[in-house]
Motif scaffolding. Structure first.
Motif, mmCIF file in Angstrom:
data_model
loop_
_atom_site.group_PDB
_atom_site.id
_atom_site.type_symbol
_atom_site.label_atom_id
_atom_site.label_comp_id
_atom_site.label_asym_id
_atom_site.label_seq_id
_atom_site.Cartn_x
_atom_site.Cartn_y
_atom_site.Cartn_z
ATOM 1 N N MET A 1 0.833 -1.054 0.085
ATOM 2 C CA MET A 1 -0.037 -0.114 -0.041
ATOM 3 C C MET A 1 0.899 1.290 -0.076
ATOM 4 S SD MET A 1 -2.916 0.992 2.876
ATOM 5 C CE MET A 1 -4.035 -0.123 2.386
ATOM 6 N N GLN A 2 0.529 2.170 -0.734
ATOM 7 C CA GLN A 2 1.333 3.405 -0.906
ATOM 8 C C GLN A 2 0.987 4.354 0.258
ATOM 9 O OE1 GLN A 2 3.747 3.838 -3.299
ATOM 10 N NE2 GLN A 2 3.198 1.804 -3.875
ATOM 11 N N TYR A 3 1.806 5.240 0.449
ATOM 12 C CA TYR A 3 1.670 6.252 1.459
ATOM 13 C C TYR A 3 0.516 7.092 1.415
ATOM 14 C CZ TYR A 3 2.399 10.473 4.497
ATOM 15 O OH TYR A 3 2.488 11.592 5.225
ATOM 16 N N ALA A 93 -6.616 4.612 17.054
ATOM 17 C CA ALA A 93 -5.725 3.406 17.154
ATOM 18 C C ALA A 93 -6.060 2.097 16.533
ATOM 19 C CB ALA A 93 -5.065 3.057 18.469
ATOM 20 N N GLN A 94 -7.553 1.987 16.805
ATOM 21 C CA GLN A 94 -8.095 0.905 16.049
ATOM 22 C C GLN A 94 -8.175 1.063 14.483
ATOM 23 O OE1 GLN A 94 -11.963 1.091 17.871
ATOM 24 N NE2 GLN A 94 -11.504 -0.713 19.213
ATOM 25 N N VAL A 95 -8.484 2.238 14.159
ATOM 26 C CA VAL A 95 -8.566 2.715 12.633
ATOM 27 C C VAL A 95 -7.031 2.234 12.112
ATOM 28 C CG1 VAL A 95 -9.030 4.495 11.118
ATOM 29 C CG2 VAL A 95 -10.455 4.061 12.686
ATOM 30 N N VAL A 96 -6.041 2.839 12.776
ATOM 31 C CA VAL A 96 -4.657 2.753 12.144
ATOM 32 C C VAL A 96 -4.180 1.255 11.913
ATOM 33 C CG1 VAL A 96 -2.271 3.163 12.471
ATOM 34 C CG2 VAL A 96 -4.195 5.025 12.851
ATOM 35 N N LEU A 100 -3.610 -0.895 8.702
ATOM 36 C CA LEU A 100 -2.174 -1.614 8.547
ATOM 37 C C LEU A 100 -2.183 -3.212 8.182
ATOM 38 C CD1 LEU A 100 0.813 -1.441 9.603
ATOM 39 C CD2 LEU A 100 0.146 -2.144 11.732
ATOM 40 N N GLU A 101 -3.404 -3.413 8.805
ATOM 41 C CA GLU A 101 -3.535 -5.279 8.487
ATOM 42 C C GLU A 101 -3.782 -5.297 6.952
ATOM 43 O OE1 GLU A 101 -5.901 -8.748 10.454
ATOM 44 O OE2 GLU A 101 -7.220 -7.183 9.919
ATOM 45 N N GLU A 102 -4.221 -4.320 6.259
ATOM 46 C CA GLU A 102 -4.520 -4.473 4.982
ATOM 47 C C GLU A 102 -3.250 -4.175 4.076
ATOM 48 O OE1 GLU A 102 -7.776 -1.979 3.497
ATOM 49 O OE2 GLU A 102 -8.937 -2.723 5.256
ATOM 50 N N ALA A 103 -2.317 -3.277 4.922
ATOM 51 C CA ALA A 103 -1.034 -2.986 3.990
ATOM 52 C C ALA A 103 0.108 -3.896 4.223
ATOM 53 C CB ALA A 103 -0.616 -1.595 4.575
ATOM 54 N N ILE A 104 -0.187 -4.787 5.221
ATOM 55 C CA ILE A 104 0.857 -5.837 5.460
ATOM 56 C C ILE A 104 0.762 -7.277 5.070
ATOM 57 C CG2 ILE A 104 1.986 -4.250 7.492
ATOM 58 C CD1 ILE A 104 0.406 -6.098 9.531
ATOM 59 N N THR A 105 1.688 -8.136 5.066
ATOM 60 C CA THR A 105 1.392 -9.697 4.647
ATOM 61 C C THR A 105 0.424 -10.113 5.594
ATOM 62 O OG1 THR A 105 3.277 -10.375 5.941
ATOM 63 C CG2 THR A 105 3.800 -9.773 3.627
#
Length: 136
Positions: A1-3, A93-96, A100-105
């Motif tokens: 995922m891009q910045y 924090a929940q949102v981030v 994050l879960e979508e952006a990582i393996t």
């Protein structure tokens, strides 16, 4: 995922007025998370993110043991958007972490969860991600 995609998703899901606010809550959450999990795990997460975000996970060398309430307090103290409100900080924090879960393996966030005690409220951080992946 891009910045830009990451920050845009955080802004949208947290219903924030600006990208700067989205960056602020992302920085606050990722920095605090890096203080609570194993440095190697934090580096692994950071390496999967755009450099502008990954650096927030790679600056800590020691794991600190603190409870969920302290986690939320640290996020609240660091973010500009929440004005120090713990309820806002917990939601942010929940949102981030959801983005994050979508952006990582796949499975990387599970490794993070495994490092956090399940009896101290940390499971609340993952409520959004878990509710979206659960059958309706």
């Amino acid at each position: 995922m891009q910045y830009d995609d990451f920050i845009g998703e955080v802004q949208h899901r947290a219903q924030l007025d600006s990208r700067e606010a989205a960056l602020s809550i992302s920085r606050a959450t990722l920095t605090t998370l890096s203080e609570r999990i194993d440095p190697g795990q934090a580096e692994n997460l950071g390496s999967q993110l755009p450099e502008e975000l990954g650096r927030f996970l790679e600056d800590v060398d020691e794991v600190e043991r603190f409870e969920f309430d302290e986690f939320v307090d640290r996020v609240a103290d660091r973010e500009d958007a929440g004005e120090g409100d713990p309820a806002d900080a917990a939601f942010h924090a929940q949102v981030v972490l959801d983005v994050l879960e979508e952006a990582i393996t796949e499975g990387a966030l599970e490794d993070v969860k495994d490092q956090l005690p399940s009896d101290e409220g940390y499971e609340d951080l993952f409520e959004i991600a878990e509710s979206e992946s659960s059958p309706a």
